[in-house]
Scaffold this motif. Structure first.
Motif, PDB file in Angstrom:
ATOM      1  N   ILE A  68      63.553   2.163 -48.681  1.00 27.53           N
ATOM      2  CA  ILE A  68      64.497   2.325 -49.783  1.00 27.53           C
ATOM      3  C   ILE A  68      63.754   1.923 -51.042  1.00 27.53           C
ATOM      4  CG2 ILE A  68      66.716   1.612 -50.749  1.00 27.53           C
ATOM      5  CD1 ILE A  68      66.825   3.076 -47.948  1.00 27.53           C
ATOM      6  N   LEU A  69      63.848   2.738 -52.056  1.00 25.40           N
ATOM      7  CA  LEU A  69      63.098   2.540 -53.292  1.00 25.40           C
ATOM      8  C   LEU A  69      64.064   2.685 -54.462  1.00 25.40           C
ATOM      9  CD1 LEU A  69      60.193   2.497 -54.596  1.00 25.40           C
ATOM     10  CD2 LEU A  69      60.216   4.975 -54.348  1.00 25.40           C
ATOM     11  N   GLY A  70      63.953   1.789 -55.433  1.00 27.63           N
ATOM     12  CA  GLY A  70      64.809   1.920 -56.600  1.00 27.63           C
ATOM     13  C   GLY A  70      64.444   0.938 -57.688  1.00 27.63           C
ATOM     14  N   GLU A 114      73.665  -1.515 -53.809  1.00 27.28           N
ATOM     15  CA  GLU A 114      73.179  -0.176 -53.481  1.00 27.28           C
ATOM     16  C   GLU A 114      71.935  -0.245 -52.602  1.00 27.28           C
ATOM     17  OE1 GLU A 114      74.244   2.880 -56.970  1.00 27.28           O
ATOM     18  OE2 GLU A 114      73.319   1.018 -57.720  1.00 27.28           O
ATOM     19  N   PHE A 115      71.040  -1.190 -52.891  1.00 31.45           N
ATOM     20  CA  PHE A 115      69.860  -1.368 -52.038  1.00 31.45           C
ATOM     21  C   PHE A 115      70.276  -1.748 -50.615  1.00 31.45           C
ATOM     22  CE2 PHE A 115      67.662  -1.871 -56.127  1.00 31.45           C
ATOM     23  CZ  PHE A 115      66.449  -1.230 -55.885  1.00 31.45           C
ATOM     24  N   VAL A 116      71.160  -2.726 -50.510  1.00 29.78           N
ATOM     25  CA  VAL A 116      71.600  -3.213 -49.198  1.00 29.78           C
ATOM     26  C   VAL A 116      72.348  -2.117 -48.440  1.00 29.78           C
ATOM     27  CG1 VAL A 116      73.115  -4.882 -48.036  1.00 29.78           C
ATOM     28  CG2 VAL A 116      71.607  -5.636 -49.898  1.00 29.78           C
ATOM     29  N   ASP A 117      73.265  -1.430 -49.113  1.00 30.70           N
ATOM     30  CA  ASP A 117      74.021  -0.356 -48.456  1.00 30.70           C
ATOM     31  C   ASP A 117      73.105   0.759 -47.961  1.00 30.70           C
ATOM     32  OD1 ASP A 117      76.324  -1.794 -49.012  1.00 30.70           O
ATOM     33  OD2 ASP A 117      76.980  -0.476 -50.652  1.00 30.70           O
ATOM     34  N   ALA A 118      72.120   1.131 -48.783  1.00 29.32           N
ATOM     35  CA  ALA A 118      71.190   2.194 -48.384  1.00 29.32           C
ATOM     36  C   ALA A 118      70.323   1.750 -47.203  1.00 29.32           C
ATOM     37  CB  ALA A 118      70.312   2.603 -49.559  1.00 29.32           C
ATOM     38  N   ALA A 119      69.867   0.505 -47.232  1.00 25.56           N
ATOM     39  CA  ALA A 119      69.046  -0.007 -46.125  1.00 25.56           C
ATOM     40  C   ALA A 119      69.840  -0.001 -44.830  1.00 25.56           C
ATOM     41  CB  ALA A 119      68.545  -1.410 -46.449  1.00 25.56           C
ATOM     42  N   THR A 120      71.104  -0.360 -44.918  1.00 26.00           N
ATOM     43  CA  THR A 120      71.976  -0.353 -43.739  1.00 26.00           C
ATOM     44  C   THR A 120      72.230   1.076 -43.265  1.00 26.00           C
ATOM     45  OG1 THR A 120      73.049  -2.387 -44.500  1.00 26.00           O
ATOM     46  CG2 THR A 120      74.231  -1.074 -42.867  1.00 26.00           C
ATOM     47  N   ALA A 121      72.606   1.949 -44.176  1.00 23.42           N
ATOM     48  CA  ALA A 121      72.958   3.326 -43.828  1.00 23.42           C
ATOM     49  C   ALA A 121      71.789   4.105 -43.232  1.00 23.42           C
ATOM     50  CB  ALA A 121      73.496   4.062 -45.059  1.00 23.42           C
ATOM     51  N   HIS A 122      70.584   3.816 -43.696  1.00 16.44           N
ATOM     52  CA  HIS A 122      69.408   4.587 -43.264  1.00 16.44           C
ATOM     53  C   HIS A 122      68.544   3.824 -42.264  1.00 16.44           C
ATOM     54  CE1 HIS A 122      70.166   7.829 -46.109  1.00 16.44           C
ATOM     55  NE2 HIS A 122      70.516   6.898 -46.978  1.00 16.44           N
ATOM     56  N   ASP A 123      69.012   2.659 -41.811  1.00 16.49           N
ATOM     57  CA  ASP A 123      68.258   1.836 -40.859  1.00 16.49           C
ATOM     58  C   ASP A 123      66.808   1.663 -41.334  1.00 16.49           C
ATOM     59  OD1 ASP A 123      68.004   0.270 -38.576  1.00 16.49           O
ATOM     60  OD2 ASP A 123      67.415   1.973 -37.320  1.00 16.49           O
ATOM     61  N   CYS A 174      67.654 -10.088 -59.550  1.00 14.96           N
ATOM     62  CA  CYS A 174      67.441 -10.313 -58.121  1.00 14.96           C
ATOM     63  C   CYS A 174      68.053 -11.617 -57.610  1.00 14.96           C
ATOM     64  CB  CYS A 174      65.945 -10.293 -57.809  1.00 14.96           C
ATOM     65  SG  CYS A 174      65.217  -8.662 -58.051  1.00 14.96           S
ATOM     66  N   GLU A 175      68.688 -12.357 -58.482  1.00 10.85           N
ATOM     67  CA  GLU A 175      69.315 -13.610 -58.059  1.00 10.85           C
ATOM     68  C   GLU A 175      70.368 -13.298 -56.990  1.00 10.85           C
ATOM     69  OE1 GLU A 175      71.981 -17.066 -60.099  1.00 10.85           O
ATOM     70  OE2 GLU A 175      70.305 -16.248 -61.261  1.00 10.85           O
ATOM     71  N   GLY A 176      70.229 -13.928 -55.839  1.00  9.97           N
ATOM     72  CA  GLY A 176      71.160 -13.728 -54.738  1.00  9.97           C
ATOM     73  C   GLY A 176      70.884 -12.504 -53.880  1.00  9.97           C
ATOM     74  N   PHE A 177      69.840 -11.754 -54.194  1.00  5.20           N
ATOM     75  CA  PHE A 177      69.537 -10.517 -53.464  1.00  5.20           C
ATOM     76  C   PHE A 177      69.320 -10.772 -51.974  1.00  5.20           C
ATOM     77  CE2 PHE A 177      66.319  -7.402 -51.961  1.00  5.20           C
ATOM     78  CZ  PHE A 177      67.065  -6.244 -52.105  1.00  5.20           C
ATOM     79  N   HIS A 178      68.500 -11.758 -51.646  1.00  3.35           N
ATOM     80  CA  HIS A 178      68.195 -11.973 -50.231  1.00  3.35           C
ATOM     81  C   HIS A 178      69.368 -12.565 -49.455  1.00  3.35           C
ATOM     82  CE1 HIS A 178      64.138 -10.895 -51.410  1.00  3.35           C
ATOM     83  NE2 HIS A 178      64.034 -10.527 -50.140  1.00  3.35           N
ATOM     84  N   GLN A 179      70.310 -13.182 -50.141  1.00  2.00           N
ATOM     85  CA  GLN A 179      71.530 -13.606 -49.462  1.00  2.00           C
ATOM     86  C   GLN A 179      72.344 -12.384 -49.060  1.00  2.00           C
ATOM     87  OE1 GLN A 179      72.365 -16.819 -48.482  1.00  2.00           O
ATOM     88  NE2 GLN A 179      73.776 -15.579 -47.263  1.00  2.00           N
ATOM     89  N   LYS A 180      72.393 -11.391 -49.934  1.00  2.00           N
ATOM     90  CA  LYS A 180      73.098 -10.144 -49.602  1.00  2.00           C
ATOM     91  C   LYS A 180      72.398  -9.419 -48.443  1.00  2.00           C
ATOM     92  CE  LYS A 180      75.321  -9.108 -54.027  1.00  2.00           C
ATOM     93  NZ  LYS A 180      75.048 -10.306 -54.781  1.00  2.00           N
ATOM     94  N   ALA A 201      70.653 -10.880 -46.059  1.00  2.00           N
ATOM     95  CA  ALA A 201      70.967 -11.658 -44.856  1.00  2.00           C
ATOM     96  C   ALA A 201      72.412 -11.417 -44.412  1.00  2.00           C
ATOM     97  CB  ALA A 201      70.720 -13.141 -45.113  1.00  2.00           C
ATOM     98  N   ASP A 202      73.340 -11.408 -45.372  1.00  2.00           N
ATOM     99  CA  ASP A 202      74.753 -11.187 -45.041  1.00  2.00           C
ATOM    100  C   ASP A 202      74.980  -9.834 -44.368  1.00  2.00           C
ATOM    101  OD1 ASP A 202      75.312 -13.663 -46.162  1.00  2.00           O
ATOM    102  OD2 ASP A 202      76.189 -12.845 -48.005  1.00  2.00           O
ATOM    103  N   ALA A 203      74.127  -8.868 -44.689  1.00  7.20           N
ATOM    104  CA  ALA A 203      74.234  -7.527 -44.099  1.00  7.20           C
ATOM    105  C   ALA A 203      73.495  -7.426 -42.759  1.00  7.20           C
ATOM    106  CB  ALA A 203      73.695  -6.480 -45.068  1.00  7.20           C
ATOM    107  N   GLY A 204      72.886  -8.535 -42.315  1.00  4.41           N
ATOM    108  CA  GLY A 204      72.159  -8.523 -41.045  1.00  4.41           C
ATOM    109  C   GLY A 204      70.815  -7.827 -41.121  1.00  4.41           C
ATOM    110  N   LEU A 205      70.225  -7.832 -42.309  1.00  3.98           N
ATOM    111  CA  LEU A 205      68.965  -7.124 -42.520  1.00  3.98           C
ATOM    112  C   LEU A 205      67.766  -8.068 -42.645  1.00  3.98           C
ATOM    113  CD1 LEU A 205      70.281  -4.569 -45.175  1.00  3.98           C
ATOM    114  CD2 LEU A 205      69.829  -4.123 -42.751  1.00  3.98           C
ATOM    115  N   GLU A 206      67.810  -9.196 -41.966  1.00  2.36           N
ATOM    116  CA  GLU A 206      66.743 -10.184 -42.096  1.00  2.36           C
ATOM    117  C   GLU A 206      65.371  -9.638 -41.714  1.00  2.36           C
ATOM    118  OE1 GLU A 206      69.530 -10.713 -40.328  1.00  2.36           O
ATOM    119  OE2 GLU A 206      70.526 -12.484 -41.145  1.00  2.36           O
TER     120      GLU A 206
END
Length: 149
Positions: free
Chosen positions: A6-8, A44-53, A70-76, A78-83
């Motif tokens: 995912i790129l943006g 949008e980054f998190v949703d796209a990463a989830t949707a496209h595996d 980017c503040e809080g980005f990695h918490q989002k 992690a919350d999406a299960g994308l560790e």
């Protein structure tokens, strides 16, 4: 197997040329690229990463406000299960950025796997991502194999 990235461009940043060059370079290198374009939110980054595996999320920022964006980005993430998703950031990340090593350290502490400055050749980022994804694949393969005595 093709790796999906995912790129943006995050936040209010509207710099499109760099992200277009990265998209073309990563596609030419054999990656499946989902380009979110400019002014993309963390969600949008998190949703796209989830949707496209996706295996990786590549965040670009050239207007110098990436720390705030980017503040809080990695918490989002992690919350999406994308560790396990590899995260990179690159560009002109801080206004008045004098010492890039300090900037790199800051973003590494935020959770980004790699941090690149605006002068990075796309080929360097591609090679780094190949190495990082191969390493993670090897680790997961090792973990999935059991030894029977």
């Amino acid at each position: 197997m093709t790796k999906t990235v995912i790129l943006g461009v995050i936040g209010s940043d509207a710099h499109v040329v760099g992200i277009t060059i990265l998209e073309q370079a990563f596609e030419a290198a054999g990656f499946d690229v989902i380009n979110l374009g400019v002014q993309s939110s963390q969600e949008e980054f998190v949703d796209a990463a989830t949707a496209h595996d996706a295996e990786a999320v590549l965040v670009s920022s050239l207007y110098g406000h990436a720390k705030q964006d980017c503040e809080g980005f990695h918490q989002k993430v992690a919350d999406a299960g994308l560790e396990d998703v590899t995260t990179y950031i690159g560009g002109n990340l801080a206004v008045g950025q004098d010492d890039f090593e300090e900037t790199r350290k800051f973003f590494r502490q935020m959770g980004f796997d790699r941090v690149f400055d605006s002068e990075t050749d796309p080929e360097d980022a591609i090679e780094a991502l190949r190495a990082d994804l191969d390493m993670r694949s090897s680790e997961s393969e090792q973990e999935s194999h059991t030894v029977s005595a």
